[in-house]
Motif scaffolding. Structure first.
Motif, PDB file in Angstrom:
ATOM      1  N   ALA A 185       0.613  -0.515   0.110  1.00 16.97           N
ATOM      2  CA  ALA A 185       0.083  -0.137   0.001  1.00 16.97           C
ATOM      3  C   ALA A 185       0.962   1.039  -0.449  1.00 16.97           C
ATOM      4  O   ALA A 185       1.123   2.001  -0.444  1.00 16.97           O
ATOM      5  CB  ALA A 185      -0.656   0.016   0.926  1.00 16.97           C
ATOM      6  N   ILE A 186       1.727   0.956   0.950  1.00 15.70           N
ATOM      7  CA  ILE A 186       2.601   2.314   0.215  1.00 15.70           C
ATOM      8  C   ILE A 186       3.737   2.660  -0.583  1.00 15.70           C
ATOM      9  O   ILE A 186       3.942   3.463  -0.821  1.00 15.70           O
ATOM     10  CB  ILE A 186       3.487   2.370   1.980  1.00 15.70           C
ATOM     11  N   LEU A 187       4.245   1.553  -1.076  1.00 20.51           N
ATOM     12  CA  LEU A 187       4.593   1.431  -2.580  1.00 20.51           C
ATOM     13  C   LEU A 187       3.562   1.992  -3.412  1.00 20.51           C
ATOM     14  O   LEU A 187       4.187   2.768  -4.012  1.00 20.51           O
ATOM     15  CB  LEU A 187       5.567  -0.017  -2.471  1.00 20.51           C
ATOM     16  N   CYS A 188       2.652   1.269  -3.431  1.00 20.55           N
ATOM     17  CA  CYS A 188       1.596   1.976  -4.578  1.00 20.55           C
ATOM     18  C   CYS A 188       1.001   3.747  -4.378  1.00 20.55           C
ATOM     19  O   CYS A 188       1.637   4.170  -5.289  1.00 20.55           O
ATOM     20  CB  CYS A 188       0.056   1.388  -4.396  1.00 20.55           C
ATOM     21  N   ALA A 189       1.323   4.169  -3.180  1.00 22.96           N
ATOM     22  CA  ALA A 189       1.196   5.553  -2.953  1.00 22.96           C
ATOM     23  C   ALA A 189       2.347   6.268  -3.455  1.00 22.96           C
ATOM     24  O   ALA A 189       2.049   7.873  -4.284  1.00 22.96           O
ATOM     25  CB  ALA A 189      -0.194   5.841  -1.641  1.00 22.96           C
ATOM     26  N   SER A 190       2.714   5.777  -2.710  1.00 22.93           N
ATOM     27  CA  SER A 190       4.412   6.880  -3.368  1.00 22.93           C
ATOM     28  C   SER A 190       4.756   6.487  -4.308  1.00 22.93           C
ATOM     29  O   SER A 190       5.602   7.850  -4.325  1.00 22.93           O
ATOM     30  CB  SER A 190       5.191   6.348  -1.973  1.00 22.93           C
ATOM     31  N   THR A 191       4.793   6.136  -4.969  1.00 25.87           N
ATOM     32  CA  THR A 191       5.332   5.062  -6.622  1.00 25.87           C
ATOM     33  C   THR A 191       4.458   6.726  -7.194  1.00 25.87           C
ATOM     34  O   THR A 191       5.155   7.027  -8.197  1.00 25.87           O
ATOM     35  CB  THR A 191       5.644   4.144  -6.593  1.00 25.87           C
ATOM     36  N   SER A 192       3.306   6.518  -7.097  1.00 30.93           N
ATOM     37  CA  SER A 192       2.006   7.282  -8.329  1.00 30.93           C
ATOM     38  C   SER A 192       2.842   8.965  -7.899  1.00 30.93           C
ATOM     39  O   SER A 192       2.336   9.240  -8.524  1.00 30.93           O
ATOM     40  CB  SER A 192       0.979   6.711  -7.557  1.00 30.93           C
ATOM     41  N   GLN A 193       2.382   8.672  -6.190  1.00 31.40           N
ATOM     42  CA  GLN A 193       3.103  10.428  -6.051  1.00 31.40           C
ATOM     43  C   GLN A 193       4.520  11.247  -7.029  1.00 31.40           C
ATOM     44  O   GLN A 193       4.050  12.111  -6.916  1.00 31.40           O
ATOM     45  CB  GLN A 193       2.732  10.780  -4.560  1.00 31.40           C
ATOM     46  N   LEU A 194       5.202  10.424  -6.367  1.00 30.04           N
ATOM     47  CA  LEU A 194       6.579  10.880  -6.041  1.00 30.04           C
ATOM     48  C   LEU A 194       6.486  10.484  -8.150  1.00 30.04           C
ATOM     49  O   LEU A 194       7.302  11.778  -8.648  1.00 30.04           O
ATOM     50  CB  LEU A 194       7.535   9.569  -6.528  1.00 30.04           C
TER      51      LEU A 194
ATOM     52  N   ALA B 182      -5.166  10.175  -3.060  1.00 34.05           N
ATOM     53  CA  ALA B 182      -3.904   9.468  -3.798  1.00 34.05           C
ATOM     54  C   ALA B 182      -4.241   8.463  -5.003  1.00 34.05           C
ATOM     55  O   ALA B 182      -3.212   9.211  -5.586  1.00 34.05           O
ATOM     56  CB  ALA B 182      -3.154   8.494  -3.204  1.00 34.05           C
ATOM     57  N   PHE B 183      -5.575   8.168  -4.289  1.00 33.74           N
ATOM     58  CA  PHE B 183      -6.223   7.415  -6.120  1.00 33.74           C
ATOM     59  C   PHE B 183      -6.810   8.946  -7.289  1.00 33.74           C
ATOM     60  O   PHE B 183      -6.332   8.977  -8.388  1.00 33.74           O
ATOM     61  CB  PHE B 183      -7.142   6.806  -5.676  1.00 33.74           C
ATOM     62  N   LEU B 184      -7.446   9.966  -6.848  1.00 33.62           N
ATOM     63  CA  LEU B 184      -7.783  10.492  -7.433  1.00 33.62           C
ATOM     64  C   LEU B 184      -6.978  11.703  -7.837  1.00 33.62           C
ATOM     65  O   LEU B 184      -6.806  12.139  -9.099  1.00 33.62           O
ATOM     66  CB  LEU B 184      -9.171  11.591  -6.747  1.00 33.62           C
ATOM     67  N   SER B 185      -5.536  12.036  -7.130  1.00 36.10           N
ATOM     68  CA  SER B 185      -4.137  12.951  -7.776  1.00 36.10           C
ATOM     69  C   SER B 185      -4.184  12.072  -8.738  1.00 36.10           C
ATOM     70  O   SER B 185      -3.158  12.657  -9.747  1.00 36.10           O
ATOM     71  CB  SER B 185      -4.046  13.353  -6.340  1.00 36.10           C
ATOM     72  N   THR B 186      -3.836  10.664  -9.172  1.00 34.24           N
ATOM     73  CA  THR B 186      -3.241   9.932  -9.565  1.00 34.24           C
ATOM     74  C   THR B 186      -3.910   9.753 -10.759  1.00 34.24           C
ATOM     75  O   THR B 186      -3.198  10.307 -11.867  1.00 34.24           O
ATOM     76  CB  THR B 186      -3.193   8.410  -9.129  1.00 34.24           C
ATOM     77  N   TYR B 187      -5.001  10.093 -10.966  1.00 33.13           N
ATOM     78  CA  TYR B 187      -5.488   9.855 -12.159  1.00 33.13           C
ATOM     79  C   TYR B 187      -6.305  10.808 -12.925  1.00 33.13           C
ATOM     80  O   TYR B 187      -5.762  10.989 -13.958  1.00 33.13           O
ATOM     81  CB  TYR B 187      -8.036   9.395 -11.631  1.00 33.13           C
ATOM     82  N   ILE B 188      -6.118  12.304 -12.077  1.00 29.92           N
ATOM     83  CA  ILE B 188      -6.291  13.511 -12.460  1.00 29.92           C
ATOM     84  C   ILE B 188      -4.227  13.556 -12.997  1.00 29.92           C
ATOM     85  O   ILE B 188      -4.773  14.323 -14.110  1.00 29.92           O
ATOM     86  CB  ILE B 188      -6.673  14.671 -11.427  1.00 29.92           C
ATOM     87  N   ALA B 189      -3.779  13.010 -13.242  1.00 29.46           N
ATOM     88  CA  ALA B 189      -2.588  13.651 -13.576  1.00 29.46           C
ATOM     89  C   ALA B 189      -1.956  12.697 -14.479  1.00 29.46           C
ATOM     90  O   ALA B 189      -1.526  13.577 -15.570  1.00 29.46           O
ATOM     91  CB  ALA B 189      -1.149  13.578 -12.541  1.00 29.46           C
ATOM     92  N   VAL B 190      -2.554  11.750 -14.165  1.00 33.08           N
ATOM     93  CA  VAL B 190      -2.248  10.755 -15.418  1.00 33.08           C
ATOM     94  C   VAL B 190      -3.553  11.015 -16.827  1.00 33.08           C
ATOM     95  O   VAL B 190      -2.907  11.300 -17.577  1.00 33.08           O
ATOM     96  CB  VAL B 190      -2.572   9.297 -15.397  1.00 33.08           C
ATOM     97  N   TYR B 191      -4.782  11.603 -16.237  1.00 30.95           N
ATOM     98  CA  TYR B 191      -5.278  12.093 -17.484  1.00 30.95           C
ATOM     99  C   TYR B 191      -4.737  13.366 -17.917  1.00 30.95           C
ATOM    100  O   TYR B 191      -4.716  13.768 -19.241  1.00 30.95           O
ATOM    101  CB  TYR B 191      -6.788  11.948 -16.696  1.00 30.95           C
ATOM    102  N   LEU B 192      -5.009  14.361 -17.173  1.00 30.80           N
ATOM    103  CA  LEU B 192      -4.270  15.086 -17.962  1.00 30.80           C
ATOM    104  C   LEU B 192      -2.792  15.493 -18.579  1.00 30.80           C
ATOM    105  O   LEU B 192      -2.274  16.056 -19.850  1.00 30.80           O
ATOM    106  CB  LEU B 192      -3.556  16.718 -16.675  1.00 30.80           C
TER     107      LEU B 192
END
Length: 174
Positions: A100-109, A160-170
């Motif tokens: 879980a930590i790896l998932c969130a931290s690598t997406s945010q990184l 974390a999920f929403l910011s990832t989806y927003i950033a990937v889409y943008l």
């Protein structure tokens, strides 16, 4: 290819909506594994795979000019979170928490290093953190549904999920 992005996003949103409608806001997304009494493990694993795999394919496709290990690790870790869904068992807890930590931290990184959208992560985490701190979370304890002190973990996971989806889409649109 964009269909994969939306399959992933809709899988996330539908699963969260069903959990919240049926039980209330859980203490964490992983708690939903315990809230569904008979099929929780299978539902949680299916959700993690149907969310992570389509997103990984899309994200890797659109991020060729970036460090693709980050999206790969993020989505692979989400699958591992689902595989180790019974996180209250001692033998599984460390794997689940690490994933879980790896998932969130690598997406945010990835967002911080390769997009100009890092402020979205900070704003969502701040707003959702406050909401989560003020919202009691639902947990299953010894067969009964009870309330936890808060649901900050759930809301930070959603940020974390929403910011990832927003950033990937943008990033895709640029």
């Amino acid at each position: 290819m964009i269909a994969l992005f939306f399959i992933s996003l809709f899988t996330l949103l539908i699963y969260i909506a069903v959990v919240a409608h049926r039980f209330g806001v859980p203490e964490s997304i992983s708690e939903s594994c315990y809230l569904f009494p008979k099929r929780g493990r299978l539902l949680f694993w299916s959700w993690s795979c149907l969310t992570a795999i389509p997103l990984m394919i899309f994200w890797l496709n659109v991020s060729e000019e970036t460090l693709q290990l980050l999206p790969f690790f993020s989505c692979s870790a989400l699958v591992l979170v689902g595989t180790a869904g019974m996180f209250k068992e001692d033998s599984v807890r460390k794997v689940h928490v690490f994933a879980a930590i790896l998932c969130a931290s690598t997406s945010q990184l990835w967002i911080a290093l390769f997009t100009p959208y890092w402020a979205i992560s900070i704003v969502l985490a701040s707003i959702f953190g406050i909401i989560g701190y003020r919202t009691k979370g639902v947990v299953r304890f010894e067969g009964e549904i009870r309330y936890a002190k808060n649901s900050i973990t759930f809301f930070l996971e959603m940020a974390a999920f929403l910011s990832t989806y927003i950033a990937v889409y943008l990033y895709y649109l640029k």
